[in-house]
Design an enzyme around this catalytic site. Sequence first.
Site, PDB file in Angstrom:
ATOM      1  N   GLN A 607       0.856  -1.235   0.023  1.00  0.00           N
ATOM      2  CA  GLN A 607       0.124  -0.103  -0.114  1.00  0.00           C
ATOM      3  C   GLN A 607       0.983   1.235  -0.002  1.00  0.00           C
ATOM      4  O   GLN A 607       0.491   2.164  -0.798  1.00  0.00           O
ATOM      5  CB  GLN A 607      -0.833  -0.097   1.260  1.00  0.00           C
ATOM      6  N   ASP A 632     -17.224   6.977 -10.751  1.00  0.00           N
ATOM      7  CA  ASP A 632     -18.473   6.802  -9.666  1.00  0.00           C
ATOM      8  C   ASP A 632     -18.629   7.993  -8.710  1.00  0.00           C
ATOM      9  O   ASP A 632     -17.874   9.087  -8.702  1.00  0.00           O
ATOM     10  CB  ASP A 632     -18.032   5.743  -8.294  1.00  0.00           C
ATOM     11  N   ASP A 703     -19.878   3.385 -13.337  1.00  0.00           N
ATOM     12  CA  ASP A 703     -20.542   2.803 -12.036  1.00  0.00           C
ATOM     13  C   ASP A 703     -21.408   3.833 -11.641  1.00  0.00           C
ATOM     14  O   ASP A 703     -21.559   4.812 -12.038  1.00  0.00           O
ATOM     15  CB  ASP A 703     -19.549   2.426 -11.219  1.00  0.00           C
ATOM     16  N   LEU A 863      -5.935   4.771  -1.177  1.00  0.00           N
ATOM     17  CA  LEU A 863      -6.024   3.565  -0.888  1.00  0.00           C
ATOM     18  C   LEU A 863      -6.198   3.112   0.506  1.00  0.00           C
ATOM     19  O   LEU A 863      -5.707   3.828   1.072  1.00  0.00           O
ATOM     20  CB  LEU A 863      -4.880   2.377  -1.521  1.00  0.00           C
TER      21      LEU A 863
END
Lengths: 863, 178
Positions: A607, A632, A703, A863
């Site tokens: 990460q 999105d 989305d 993230l």
Amino acid sequence: MGDQERGRRRPLDDSDRSPRSVQEPRAKVFRDNGPHNRDRSEASRSYRGASSYHGASTSRGIVGSTACAVEAPSVSGASAPSTHGSGPNTERRRVDRYEIVNSRPADIVTKRGQDGTPIKLLSNFYRLKTKPQWRIVHYHVDFAPEVEVVRVRCGILSEHARILGTGYLFDGAQLFTTKKFEQDVTVLQATSKQGVNYTITIKFVGYISAAEPRFLQVLNLILRRSMKGLNLEQVGRNLFDPHARIKLFEVELWPGYETSIRQHESDILVCAEITHKVMRSETIYDILKRTTHSDRYIEECRLNTLGLVVLTDYNNKTYRINELDFSQSPLSTFNCKGKDTTFVEYYLTKYNIRIRDHRQPLILSKNRDKAQNNKANDIVLLIPELCRVTGLTDDMRKKMDFMRALANHTRMNPGRRIERLQTFNRRLQTTADSVKVLKDWNMQLDDKLIEVQGRVIAPQRIVFNNRSRVSAGDNADWTRYFRDQQMLTTPREGLDRWAVIVPERNLRDLKQLLDNLHRAARGMGFNIQKPRESWIKDDCTSTYIQALDDCARCDPKLILCFFARNNPERYAAIKKRGYVDRAIPTQVVTTNANRNGLSVATKIAIQINCKLGYTPWMIELPLSGLMTIGFDIAKCSRNRSKAYGALVASMDLQQNSTFFSTVAECSAYDVLANNLWPMILKALRQYEREHKKLPTRIIFYRDGVSSGSLKQLFEYEVKDIVEKLDAEYKRVSSTTAPMLAYIVVTKSSNTRFFLDSMRNPPPGTVVDDVVTLPERYDFYLVSQTVRQGTVSPTSYNVLYSNIRLSPDQLQKLTYKMCHLYYNWSGTTRVPAVCQYANKLATLVGTHLHAIPQCALEKKFYYL
Amino acid sequence: METDPNEMIYCPYNKAHKMLRKKLQQHILKCRELYKDEIELLVCPFNKAHLIPEPDFLAHTRSCIDRKIIAHYQHSAPAELTEDTRHEKIETEENWDDDDVPDYNPQLYVATANVVREPNGMFPSQRKAFIKAERKRLLGQDSDDEANEKTQSRGGPGKATCQTSQRSAPYKLPNRQR
């Protein structure tokens, strides 16, 4: 408090999304917020949206019109819907059908792919063996005086059942029969059980033939009617079985069925899905009663009830509680048709309900009626006693054993789901009442689930550094390879300048973490050097922020904050300072991370690498100059009228695998994105900056739209993008025209696939026939592995495409793109760019509430 | 500042059209089609929902609240590009770069297939004509629906065909189906 209010409304199985992101700090790395691959039986209900963009006027070649004069059954005289009468008709039409199918040119472009290993699947659809073959007459029914309750309306009309013919259908306003009355308007008289005289006016609307969408509506009505024969009760839109209810702690779980009949690829199919409804037996009255003891009674009551969504059994509607009115009671009067009536009388006459406590306050609810205009600001008054609380409370959500028990019932593995579906089918075909309805309309359901031919795309190869490539394997999981594989790209000089903020009493935990991190990262070819440590005395949010500001002065590449305990507010404050005020990636780790030692450290190391803007792994991409974009929208947790749209775009994935992201504020009331183009433009400019040319091909994964608004989506977003893309390519005098595929991604469809009647299909399974829709260029892809429950395939609808790729290639590309979510060393259920966009939008919507710095746009700071 | 979700706003094309905020997008789509020959509004480059008459356009682009999308982008430093994110080209067995396959168009398929099509997003007159044409297409030409419909008072045959459609009938709200 926006979060909590929203929490109550959240559908049961949606628990894997928003609540987790609130607890982000604890949900560190992969386990929780990785792929949303749990079973979600709750699904979107809008089913209107097949698309026909090219309008009605496009080539409607009349093919197969050779069949002359199709006889329709006699019209006005026909009294009984006889199956035999339409016999020859069916024959004729069958022939017709055959010809039409054959008349398609053989070399026509198809949406079906061929690659991959064929696999036989079952799907939760039933064929209709026969369906009504005669024409249906459509009437509109009015009552005078007006009747509110549908059930009463049906009752009144049923007195004339003889005139209407045996198998008439009535939904409260529309009447469907096979019988045509002489006049266009028929007036009937009837008396209700209470002795009120009603005048029923039946107006002829038109005929419904098997060629139009209204016919499907009627089929749905017939099925629904026959399901009522199973003693099901309607709550909201679906039918539930109160007799099979399960008691769980203080709530009840009602199993139910969601069915819909619609035109699929070549046949009309019935989709059946098992759903569950959490019913709470509690009414608002009970809640008010419980709070009586407090001295601050009124405030306490408000605190406990405002914002709750309630269900009123008498009309089956839901309301949100906006206010409690203690100055009124059920004995208060209101103006009902020019006459002052008390609520007690009103409910007695209208719904035949006796209100027990006459001293309760009233509930005020703003009318959310879609009838818009003047009604929009009306206030609805409700009686607490009659208002049933819906949904789960946050308290319930926190109870692990309760949620587990709930999941036990709602999350069904494929075998159990099939069994339940088959039981439903069997009951429908054996219960006398149901059979009668179906028989009356000559409708017959197949008793077996439909078989579908799917294909499995071969496992993809994951590319690590040193040219080593490993197969993702049948389960599409490559976690174990991190033990001996190095990440694709890491900073050349490693993580050399970074800071750690740690409370003094957690120093020992930190040391352990750093050791693990160091070891794990070294194994992956990532050199993490010693950080600058900043010790803080207490763990107040302000102390953390101050330390963060101090650290920021020496321009660190990353700041790691060590939390003793998870704390959403502190998390938000740190993220905000790091991303909005400065442009420094931050990483929050809690002491819990140490519990799992090296495996969690590995994930954190990956990460961190991503947050610096480097890439842990890649897939083999057979296209150069491809840009994939995901978009999105997430609502703002603080301000209901705001939302944030996030766009994440991949740059070239063959030589410089990086991603670009951008966020924009938009209105929460708009389903369609108003400022999509500026965002796409930013991504294009970035691509141009890096590669000195615009992308050759663009795939846009959209989305966050329901299938009901597809047509609007096409008109509003797609046309605009296509137009402006062309202009942009002309502007830079590109030699090639842009090639674009605009794909709508839907996670929540009711479609399920089963392998061998008991297993989930493996990741990579594609289905592009039978259960797909003829008016779409669509396919289903199962990209994720699930360990519990039934996998829910993701539906991809190619709304627009001039990308010049075959369906096989599009499907494969989409599957490949599901391998690139770096928070999870496996496949996700949507393409990575979508998952990133969702993550980013959620982060901004729930924590940041502002647009992050542009300097971070090439890093996975979210993230 | 929190705006009320039930706030009513006016259509930029016709001030007599009043609707809930959340209905605006859908509504604009319809009115844009309806007034395309009469009223010309310019679309704000920052927000597609902002439709502005030409005289005000320049002023709007300067004061638009969504201007920050671009302003923020222009004023803040872009991401620094680093060389070490580059890697060796990932070679693949396949190469689709030069593939040129015609794209599937579902509309062509459903126009001839024996399937029930939905008249989505059409004006009522178009929808009626569409359904009629569909009957013809799927059930054969001499289906006696035609004959029956002639006897009805409402909507004579051939009132509006799809080809002439766009504005042939005064616009009405579509009948609510449920």
